[in-house]
Design a protein around this motif. Structure first.
Motif, PDB file in Angstrom:
ATOM      1  N   GLY A   1       0.813  -1.215   0.000  1.00 34.62           N
ATOM      2  CA  GLY A   1       0.000   0.000   0.000  1.00 34.62           C
ATOM      3  C   GLY A   1       0.842   1.258   0.000  1.00 34.62           C
ATOM      4  N   VAL A   2       0.267   2.349   0.529  1.00 35.87           N
ATOM      5  CA  VAL A   2       0.939   3.652   0.479  1.00 35.87           C
ATOM      6  C   VAL A   2       2.222   3.679   1.301  1.00 35.87           C
ATOM      7  CG1 VAL A   2      -1.145   4.984  -0.023  1.00 35.87           C
ATOM      8  CG2 VAL A   2      -0.558   4.471   2.354  1.00 35.87           C
ATOM      9  N   SER A   3       2.321   2.802   2.313  1.00 36.95           N
ATOM     10  CA  SER A   3       3.539   2.751   3.121  1.00 36.95           C
ATOM     11  C   SER A   3       4.505   1.667   2.636  1.00 36.95           C
ATOM     12  CB  SER A   3       3.188   2.502   4.597  1.00 36.95           C
ATOM     13  OG  SER A   3       2.399   3.562   5.105  1.00 36.95           O
ATOM     14  N   GLY A   4       4.131   0.978   1.562  1.00 40.78           N
ATOM     15  CA  GLY A   4       4.992  -0.050   0.995  1.00 40.78           C
ATOM     16  C   GLY A   4       5.429   0.309  -0.408  1.00 40.78           C
TER      17      GLY A   4
ATOM     18  N   ASP B   1      -3.378  -3.043  -6.600  1.00 40.84           N
ATOM     19  CA  ASP B   1      -4.238  -2.512  -7.658  1.00 40.84           C
ATOM     20  C   ASP B   1      -5.452  -1.767  -7.105  1.00 40.84           C
ATOM     21  OD1 ASP B   1      -5.576  -4.640  -6.626  1.00 40.84           O
ATOM     22  OD2 ASP B   1      -5.853  -5.707  -8.509  1.00 40.84           O
ATOM     23  N   LYS B   2      -5.736  -1.902  -5.795  1.00 43.18           N
ATOM     24  CA  LYS B   2      -6.849  -1.168  -5.189  1.00 43.18           C
ATOM     25  C   LYS B   2      -6.551   0.339  -5.083  1.00 43.18           C
ATOM     26  CE  LYS B   2      -8.591  -4.967  -2.306  1.00 43.18           C
ATOM     27  NZ  LYS B   2      -9.990  -4.978  -2.804  1.00 43.18           N
ATOM     28  N   LEU B   3      -5.265   0.716  -5.139  1.00 41.62           N
ATOM     29  CA  LEU B   3      -4.916   2.131  -5.036  1.00 41.62           C
ATOM     30  C   LEU B   3      -5.439   2.947  -6.209  1.00 41.62           C
ATOM     31  CD1 LEU B   3      -1.237   1.963  -3.684  1.00 41.62           C
ATOM     32  CD2 LEU B   3      -3.287   2.719  -2.456  1.00 41.62           C
ATOM     33  N   VAL B   4      -5.632   2.297  -7.348  1.00 40.15           N
ATOM     34  CA  VAL B   4      -6.175   3.012  -8.511  1.00 40.15           C
ATOM     35  C   VAL B   4      -7.560   3.554  -8.190  1.00 40.15           C
ATOM     36  CG1 VAL B   4      -6.870   2.776 -10.925  1.00 40.15           C
ATOM     37  CG2 VAL B   4      -4.823   1.585 -10.078  1.00 40.15           C
ATOM     38  N   ARG B   5      -8.349   2.756  -7.478  1.00 44.15           N
ATOM     39  CA  ARG B   5      -9.713   3.155  -7.141  1.00 44.15           C
ATOM     40  C   ARG B   5      -9.777   3.966  -5.839  1.00 44.15           C
ATOM     41  NH1 ARG B   5     -11.543  -1.393  -6.885  1.00 44.15           N
ATOM     42  NH2 ARG B   5     -12.080  -1.835  -4.716  1.00 44.15           N
ATOM     43  N   HIS B   6      -9.005   3.577  -4.829  1.00 45.67           N
ATOM     44  CA  HIS B   6      -9.122   4.198  -3.502  1.00 45.67           C
ATOM     45  C   HIS B   6      -8.149   5.350  -3.265  1.00 45.67           C
ATOM     46  CE1 HIS B   6     -12.024   1.261  -2.323  1.00 45.67           C
ATOM     47  NE2 HIS B   6     -11.172   0.226  -2.388  1.00 45.67           N
ATOM     48  N   VAL B   7      -7.097   5.456  -4.071  1.00 47.29           N
ATOM     49  CA  VAL B   7      -6.072   6.510  -3.962  1.00 47.29           C
ATOM     50  C   VAL B   7      -5.216   6.334  -2.718  1.00 47.29           C
ATOM     51  CG1 VAL B   7      -5.591   8.988  -3.876  1.00 47.29           C
ATOM     52  CG2 VAL B   7      -7.508   8.132  -5.265  1.00 47.29           C
ATOM     53  N   HIS B   8      -5.867   6.113  -1.551  1.00 45.50           N
ATOM     54  CA  HIS B   8      -5.145   5.950  -0.283  1.00 45.50           C
ATOM     55  C   HIS B   8      -5.721   4.753   0.459  1.00 45.50           C
ATOM     56  CE1 HIS B   8      -3.325   6.846   3.622  1.00 45.50           C
ATOM     57  NE2 HIS B   8      -2.549   7.731   2.999  1.00 45.50           N
TER      58      HIS B   8
ATOM     59  N   ARG C   1      -6.447   4.385   3.472  1.00 43.47           N
ATOM     60  CA  ARG C   1      -7.475   4.671   4.474  1.00 43.47           C
ATOM     61  C   ARG C   1      -8.887   4.643   3.875  1.00 43.47           C
ATOM     62  NH1 ARG C   1      -4.746   9.865   4.480  1.00 43.47           N
ATOM     63  NH2 ARG C   1      -5.705  11.270   2.959  1.00 43.47           N
ATOM     64  N   ASN C   2      -9.003   4.690   2.544  1.00 42.09           N
ATOM     65  CA  ASN C   2     -10.305   4.612   1.889  1.00 42.09           C
ATOM     66  C   ASN C   2     -10.681   3.183   1.507  1.00 42.09           C
ATOM     67  OD1 ASN C   2     -10.414   7.493   1.900  1.00 42.09           O
ATOM     68  ND2 ASN C   2      -9.131   7.526   0.070  1.00 42.09           N
ATOM     69  N   CYS C   3      -9.828   2.227   1.831  1.00 45.65           N
ATOM     70  CA  CYS C   3     -10.032   0.837   1.420  1.00 45.65           C
ATOM     71  C   CYS C   3     -10.765   0.057   2.514  1.00 45.65           C
ATOM     72  CB  CYS C   3      -8.678   0.184   1.121  1.00 45.65           C
ATOM     73  SG  CYS C   3      -8.794  -1.577   0.707  1.00 45.65           S
ATOM     74  N   GLU C   4     -11.618  -0.902   2.078  1.00 51.61           N
ATOM     75  CA  GLU C   4     -12.382  -1.706   3.035  1.00 51.61           C
ATOM     76  C   GLU C   4     -11.476  -2.638   3.841  1.00 51.61           C
ATOM     77  OE1 GLU C   4     -12.270  -3.724  -0.956  1.00 51.61           O
ATOM     78  OE2 GLU C   4     -12.733  -1.708  -0.204  1.00 51.61           O
ATOM     79  N   VAL C   5     -10.332  -3.044   3.283  1.00 53.56           N
ATOM     80  CA  VAL C   5      -9.398  -3.892   4.026  1.00 53.56           C
ATOM     81  C   VAL C   5      -8.829  -3.130   5.216  1.00 53.56           C
ATOM     82  CG1 VAL C   5      -7.227  -5.188   3.891  1.00 53.56           C
ATOM     83  CG2 VAL C   5      -8.830  -5.219   1.966  1.00 53.56           C
ATOM     84  N   TYR C   6      -8.465  -1.882   4.985  1.00 46.21           N
ATOM     85  CA  TYR C   6      -7.919  -1.030   6.050  1.00 46.21           C
ATOM     86  C   TYR C   6      -8.985  -0.781   7.123  1.00 46.21           C
ATOM     87  CZ  TYR C   6      -5.214   2.894   8.017  1.00 46.21           C
ATOM     88  OH  TYR C   6      -4.513   3.732   8.850  1.00 46.21           O
TER      89      TYR C   6
END
Length: 245
Positions: A38-41, A46-53, A55-60
């Motif tokens: 993710g953003v810290s890695g 591929d979820k970053l394309v949709r969520h940008v960050h 913190r907007n992801c359901e996994v987080y």
């Protein structure tokens, strides 16, 4: 997550978010994929394309919920139970509030109930055949003509005997107060702000208090290094009103 064509995601531990879960004692392991892909890695998810960050992801979000629902240790429970059993510290009641200001070297206060506003200092215009102790004339405050009265003359305080304070800027102001439906503009050298206090915190005026102001002071309040003379509105108000007669 981004994978090579034809590759099986489950066969690639580096890209599998559950391959390296973070264990929380006594709880379901938390998958910290944001730290790896993710953003810290390496930001290969591929979820970053949709969520940008992340913190907007359901996994987080799901990981955050599991973290908040983790079991609480007995030591933690006992520690907080002991803290909550401690009696609350006694506080002095603060049923009163006063606006603190300075005239000359004297710090004074008036109850906020009679303080209408604080305005920039503007020159006063003398009234023909009117003057005397305390009445300066009239001033324009927000389009309204108000009588300007100097408390310094009324209380016997030398308004020119002043010293600059270190560490803060000071500005002369007009303190607009209201008594019995009439507003008055009082020039002051500085306005400190509102202080809350209880009646039990007021002490009797010391012998060193200005003799002219002493009859109008209901008590002395200590606020840090300041000794503030709290004026009695019931005594000051009629004096202001009397200057207009």
């Amino acid at each position: 997550m981004r994978h090579e064509s034809g590759a099986n995601p489950a066969s690639n531990p580096a890209s599998d978010p559950v391959a390296n879960p973070v264990s929380v004692a006594g709880a379901v392991p938390i998958v910290d994929c944001w730290n790896r892909i993710g953003v810290s890695g390496d930001q290969s998810c591929d979820k970053l394309v949709r969520h940008v960050h992340c913190r907007n992801c359901e996994v987080y979000s799901a990981a955050a919920q599991r973290n908040l629902q983790r079991p609480v240790s007995q030591q933690y429970r006992e520690e907080w139970a002991g803290r909550l059993r401690e009696p609350a510290p006694a506080r002095a009641p603060s049923e009163m509030s006063s606006l603190v200001f300075r005239i000359g070297r004297e710090w004074l206060a008036l109850p906020t109930g009679i303080c209408a506003s604080v305005a920039p200092l503007v020159p006063s215009h003398r009234l023909p055949h009117r003057g005397g102790r305390g009445l300066l004339g009239i001033v324009n405050v927000g389009g309204r003509l108000l009588p300007a009265i100097t408390l310094g003359a009324l209380l016997g305080i030398d308004e020119h005997d002043t010293a600059a304070e270190s560490g803060r800027h000071t500005f002369a102001r007009l303190l607009v107060v209201e008594w019995d439906g009439q507003q008055f503009a009082l020039p002051v050298a500085d306005v400190r702000g509102i202080v809350r206090h209880g009646a039990g915190q007021l002490r009797a005026p010391a012998a060193t208090v200005n003799k002219g102001a002493q009859p109008f002071i209901g008590g002395v309040l200590t606020d840090g290094a300041l000794q503030i003379g709290v004026l009695d509105a019931a005594l000051v108000g009629p004096q202001l009103e009397g200057l207009l007669r």
